[in-house]
Design an enzyme around this catalytic site. Structure first.
Site, PDB file in Angstrom:
ATOM      1  N   ARG A 122       8.371 -15.998  -3.355  1.00 26.15           N
ATOM      2  CA  ARG A 122       7.085 -15.299  -3.161  1.00 26.15           C
ATOM      3  C   ARG A 122       6.886 -14.155  -4.150  1.00 26.15           C
ATOM      4  O   ARG A 122       6.361 -13.091  -3.808  1.00 26.15           O
ATOM      5  CB  ARG A 122       6.959 -14.755  -1.728  1.00 26.15           C
ATOM      6  N   SER A 124       2.021 -15.830   7.045  1.00 24.50           N
ATOM      7  CA  SER A 124       3.257 -15.068   7.296  1.00 24.50           C
ATOM      8  C   SER A 124       3.073 -13.624   6.844  1.00 24.50           C
ATOM      9  O   SER A 124       2.739 -13.363   5.686  1.00 24.50           O
ATOM     10  CB  SER A 124       4.428 -15.690   6.537  1.00 24.50           C
ATOM     11  N   GLU A 147       5.069  -9.645   3.245  1.00 24.66           N
ATOM     12  CA  GLU A 147       4.669 -10.703   2.292  1.00 24.66           C
ATOM     13  C   GLU A 147       3.221 -10.457   1.869  1.00 24.66           C
ATOM     14  O   GLU A 147       2.838 -10.715   0.740  1.00 24.66           O
ATOM     15  CB  GLU A 147       4.813 -12.086   2.941  1.00 24.66           C
TER      16      GLU A 147
HETATM   17  C1  FAD Z   1      -3.016 -19.693   7.850  1.00 28.40           C
HETATM   18  C2  FAD Z   1      -2.278 -19.301   6.577  1.00 28.40           C
HETATM   19  C3  FAD Z   1      -1.160 -20.024   6.198  1.00 28.40           C
HETATM   20  C4  FAD Z   1      -0.470 -19.667   5.034  1.00 28.40           C
HETATM   21  N1  FAD Z   1       0.617 -20.417   4.671  1.00 28.40           N
HETATM   22  C5  FAD Z   1       1.265 -20.120   3.530  1.00 28.40           C
HETATM   23  C6  FAD Z   1       2.382 -20.904   3.101  1.00 28.40           C
HETATM   24  O1  FAD Z   1       2.763 -21.881   3.723  1.00 28.40           O
HETATM   25  N2  FAD Z   1       3.005 -20.555   1.943  1.00 28.40           N
HETATM   26  C7  FAD Z   1       2.594 -19.483   1.187  1.00 28.40           C
HETATM   27  O2  FAD Z   1       3.198 -19.219   0.142  1.00 28.40           O
HETATM   28  N3  FAD Z   1       1.549 -18.721   1.578  1.00 28.40           N
HETATM   29  C8  FAD Z   1       0.879 -19.011   2.712  1.00 28.40           C
HETATM   30  N4  FAD Z   1      -0.178 -18.236   3.095  1.00 28.40           N
HETATM   31  C9  FAD Z   1      -0.561 -17.066   2.289  1.00 28.40           C
HETATM   32  C10 FAD Z   1      -1.602 -17.384   1.201  1.00 28.40           C
HETATM   33  O3  FAD Z   1      -2.259 -18.581   1.495  1.00 28.40           O
HETATM   34  C11 FAD Z   1      -0.962 -17.478  -0.195  1.00 28.40           C
HETATM   35  O4  FAD Z   1      -0.287 -16.288  -0.524  1.00 28.40           O
HETATM   36  C12 FAD Z   1      -2.035 -17.778  -1.259  1.00 28.40           C
HETATM   37  O5  FAD Z   1      -1.386 -18.246  -2.423  1.00 28.40           O
HETATM   38  C13 FAD Z   1      -2.918 -16.582  -1.608  1.00 28.40           C
HETATM   39  O6  FAD Z   1      -3.953 -17.032  -2.466  1.00 28.40           O
HETATM   40  P1  FAD Z   1      -5.401 -16.339  -2.431  1.00 28.40           P
HETATM   41  O7  FAD Z   1      -6.250 -17.008  -3.420  1.00 28.40           O
HETATM   42  O8  FAD Z   1      -5.912 -16.292  -1.037  1.00 28.40           O
HETATM   43  O9  FAD Z   1      -5.011 -14.872  -2.933  1.00 28.40           O
HETATM   44  P2  FAD Z   1      -5.711 -13.498  -2.517  1.00 28.40           P
HETATM   45  O10 FAD Z   1      -5.260 -13.142  -1.135  1.00 28.40           O
HETATM   46  O11 FAD Z   1      -7.152 -13.535  -2.768  1.00 28.40           O
HETATM   47  O12 FAD Z   1      -5.004 -12.529  -3.579  1.00 28.40           O
HETATM   48  C14 FAD Z   1      -3.614 -12.308  -3.562  1.00 28.40           C
HETATM   49  C15 FAD Z   1      -3.217 -11.474  -4.783  1.00 28.40           C
HETATM   50  O13 FAD Z   1      -3.377 -12.251  -5.966  1.00 28.40           O
HETATM   51  C16 FAD Z   1      -4.269 -11.589  -6.868  1.00 28.40           C
HETATM   52  N5  FAD Z   1      -5.034 -12.644  -7.540  1.00 28.40           N
HETATM   53  C17 FAD Z   1      -5.674 -13.691  -6.984  1.00 28.40           C
HETATM   54  N6  FAD Z   1      -6.221 -14.481  -7.925  1.00 28.40           N
HETATM   55  C18 FAD Z   1      -5.928 -13.896  -9.114  1.00 28.40           C
HETATM   56  C19 FAD Z   1      -6.210 -14.233 -10.477  1.00 28.40           C
HETATM   57  N7  FAD Z   1      -6.933 -15.304 -10.812  1.00 28.40           N
HETATM   58  N8  FAD Z   1      -5.726 -13.412 -11.450  1.00 28.40           N
HETATM   59  C20 FAD Z   1      -5.019 -12.305 -11.137  1.00 28.40           C
HETATM   60  N9  FAD Z   1      -4.723 -11.938  -9.869  1.00 28.40           N
HETATM   61  C21 FAD Z   1      -5.166 -12.722  -8.876  1.00 28.40           C
HETATM   62  C22 FAD Z   1      -5.129 -10.699  -5.983  1.00 28.40           C
HETATM   63  O14 FAD Z   1      -5.708  -9.635  -6.723  1.00 28.40           O
HETATM   64  C23 FAD Z   1      -4.101 -10.233  -4.969  1.00 28.40           C
HETATM   65  O15 FAD Z   1      -3.307  -9.211  -5.533  1.00 28.40           O
HETATM   66  C24 FAD Z   1      -0.898 -18.570   4.255  1.00 28.40           C
HETATM   67  C25 FAD Z   1      -2.043 -17.853   4.643  1.00 28.40           C
HETATM   68  C26 FAD Z   1      -2.738 -18.221   5.779  1.00 28.40           C
HETATM   69  C27 FAD Z   1      -3.970 -17.461   6.165  1.00 28.40           C
END
Ligand code: FAD
Length: 323
Positions: free
Chosen positions: A185, A241, A314
């Site tokens: 992560r 998580s 996380e």
């Molecule tokens: C129900 C649920 C289940 C989940 N299960 C998992 C799982 O199984 N495994 C797992 O790893 N995670 C899981 N997650 C967490 C989440 O889905 C991941 O961390 C996901 O990769 C976040 O992506 P996002 O686009 O939503 O990022 P955001 O929450 O929008 O952003 C996260 C970070 O990344 C930065 N960011 C985003 N896009 C860019 C870009 N293009 N350039 C630069 N910075 C950027 C943002 O500024 C921020 O700092 C889960 C979440 C939920 C709600």
């Protein structure tokens, strides 16, 4: 007479108008978050690139928001510009065989605002293996690249080949996955547990290297992952998580064993289905970021007291905090 300061707007040639004082709660998976001073949605990488370069030029700190599924946005909101990334193109590219004459595995190209699960579905439909684990992970490719998202024994780093970035010095560069210092992560692009807007690198797109396989087996594997998730994870709004798993254990097991399953703080509840998830059963307006933070501190204190384990967040805290 005092006049209000002029509202900033980028040049019309970028094709994006900024909104002001935009509530972010509806754009996060937990349905929590205060307003952004400035807000824009981009749908094409050229808009993303030009808007970020403009923001850097006028010294307006920015924050990229993908699916909002890993960020706890403060109740006070985010100072500066929030860029909602909806650049969502995905395509399968044949291997450039002039570069890799002995390896004809195809690539999946995705813009950074594409849904990771959508990229996984595209590959599965083409009978390509490597992203099945991602079929039920929320969020965008950009967020997954930053956080090395993973599930069911797979992670971004296993199949990511390279990413296109807008670097700190305003240059567009291609960076190999092996240069992103990936671990559980984490990547060198991740900016820490609590972040404000800034001027950091932006992921524009990513190439994943996939392997041809049996379409039936690939589909069955992905279906198994989806069903497992339906059985084991809550449906209420959450950020997934909350804490990373400590070495050799599970954060959810420790939280449960500390007697906190079902515990409530304000509108936030430790999920009864999965104790590492904090659920906002009320949706937008149901719980606030301060509730989540109070609950996280309580969980960390209780787990440390009982088991001597320090749980690490996380999820990322974003915006302006008084706590
Ligand atoms: C129900 C649920 C289940 C989940 N299960 C998992 C799982 O199984 N495994 C797992 O790893 N995670 C899981 N997650 C967490 C989440 O889905 C991941 O961390 C996901 O990769 C976040 O992506 P996002 O686009 O939503 O990022 P955001 O929450 O929008 O952003 C996260 C970070 O990344 C930065 N960011 C985003 N896009 C860019 C870009 N293009 N350039 C630069 N910075 C950027 C943002 O500024 C921020 O700092 C889960 C979440 C939920 C709600």
């Amino acid at each position: 007479m005092i006049t209000a300061p002029a509202v900033l707007q980028p040049p019309a040639s970028i094709g994006v108008a900024l909104e002001t004082d935009k509530s972010l709660a509806g754009l996060t998976s937990i349905k929590i978050g205060g307003p952004a001073d400035y807000f824009a949605t981009v749908t094409h990488p050229h808009q993303l690139l030009r808007l970020v370069r403009w923001a850097r030029g006028v010294k307006l700190p920015y924050l990229i928001l993908g699916g909002g599924s890993n960020v706890l946005i403060s109740d006070a909101g985010v100072r500066g510009l929030v860029i909602h990334n909806r650049c969502r193109a995905i395509r399968i590219d044949p291997a450039p065989c002039c570069v890799f004459p002995l390896d004809e595995r195809p690539f999946l190209f995705a813009e950074s605002g594409a849904a990771l699960a959508g990229a996984a579905r595209t590959s599965i439909n083409q009978g390509l293996s490597g992203l099945e684990w991602a079929v039920s992970v929320p969020g965008t490719v950009g967020g997954a690249v930053i956080n090395n998202a993973g599930a069911h024994g797979g992670e971004v780093k296993d199949s990511l080949w390279d990413v296109m970035l807008l670097g700190d010095a305003d240059e567009v560069q291609t960076v190999r996955a092996s240069d992103l210092a990936y671990r559980y992560r984490h990547s060198r692009l991740k900016r820490g547990e609590s972040i404000q807007g800034g001027f950091g690198p932006v992921v524009l797109s990513a190439n994943f290297r996939l392997s041809p396989g049996s379409g039936e087996e690939i589909r069955a594997k992905a279906q198994g992952f989806l069903e497992h998730r339906r059985r084991t994870q809550p449906v209420e709004p959450s950020l997934g998580s909350t804490f990373t798993n400590p070495p050799g254990d599970y954060a959810g097991r420790l939280i449960d064993a500390a007697g906190l399953r079902g515990h409530r703080v304000g509108g936030i509840e430790v999920s009864r289905t999965h104790a590492n998830f904090l659920a906002n059963a009320g949706g937008v307006g149901g719980a606030c970021a301060a509730d989540v933070l109070t609950m996280m501190a309580l969980i960390q204190a209780r787990v440390y007291e009982r088991f001597g384990v320090e749980l690490e967040a996380e999820i990322q805290r974003v915006g302006e905090w008084t706590q």
